[in-house]
Design a protein around this motif. Structure first.
Motif, PDB file in Angstrom:
ATOM      1  N   TYR A  87      -6.139  -1.827  24.927  1.00 49.69           N
ATOM      2  CA  TYR A  87      -6.136  -0.949  23.748  1.00 49.69           C
ATOM      3  C   TYR A  87      -6.655   0.445  24.112  1.00 49.69           C
ATOM      4  O   TYR A  87      -6.052   1.460  23.738  1.00 49.69           O
ATOM      5  N   LEU A  92      -4.611   4.026  24.086  1.00 52.75           N
ATOM      6  CA  LEU A  92      -5.063   5.216  23.371  1.00 52.75           C
ATOM      7  C   LEU A  92      -5.182   6.410  24.310  1.00 52.75           C
ATOM      8  O   LEU A  92      -4.827   7.546  23.953  1.00 52.75           O
ATOM      9  N   TYR A  93      -5.667   6.187  25.497  1.00 53.24           N
ATOM     10  CA  TYR A  93      -5.845   7.268  26.455  1.00 53.24           C
ATOM     11  C   TYR A  93      -4.508   7.848  26.899  1.00 53.24           C
ATOM     12  O   TYR A  93      -4.341   9.076  26.954  1.00 53.24           O
ATOM     13  N   THR A 141      -1.539   7.657  25.389  1.00 58.30           N
ATOM     14  CA  THR A 141      -0.696   8.208  24.318  1.00 58.30           C
ATOM     15  C   THR A 141      -1.348   9.395  23.630  1.00 58.30           C
ATOM     16  O   THR A 141      -0.729  10.076  22.833  1.00 58.30           O
ATOM     17  N   ASN A 142      -2.643   9.625  23.913  1.00 59.88           N
ATOM     18  CA  ASN A 142      -3.396  10.755  23.341  1.00 59.88           C
ATOM     19  C   ASN A 142      -3.370  10.770  21.820  1.00 59.88           C
ATOM     20  O   ASN A 142      -3.260  11.814  21.194  1.00 59.88           O
ATOM     21  N   THR A 143      -3.481   9.616  21.216  1.00 57.88           N
ATOM     22  CA  THR A 143      -3.562   9.558  19.738  1.00 57.88           C
ATOM     23  C   THR A 143      -4.775   8.790  19.320  1.00 57.88           C
ATOM     24  O   THR A 143      -5.285   7.972  19.993  1.00 57.88           O
TER      25      THR A 143
END
Length: 64
Positions: free
Chosen positions: A55, A59-60, A62-64
């Protein structure tokens, strides 16, 4: 009738206790002496850790 029921019940209890002891013995031999509960908890924690890492990496990247 009641004696027959008690005899069957006692035999069922003995059989289930023996099966549990055999499972526990082989589980300790296979998993370096860990009980079934310890193996279960280890698997839960490892799944949580892997999920958390995936997870956070998602997040890292996809930069979201």
């Amino acid at each position: 009738m009641e004696k027959l029921f008690n005899k069957d019940y006692k035999q069922f209890i003995k059989d289930s206790r023996r099966k549990r002891q055999i499972k526990n013995f082989y589980m300790k031999k296979m998993k370096d002496g860990k009980s079934r509960k310890a193996v279960f908890l280890d698997s839960i924690f490892s799944k949580i850790l892997i999920s958390l890492i995936l997870y956070l990496s998602l997040l890292y990247y996809t930069n979201t």
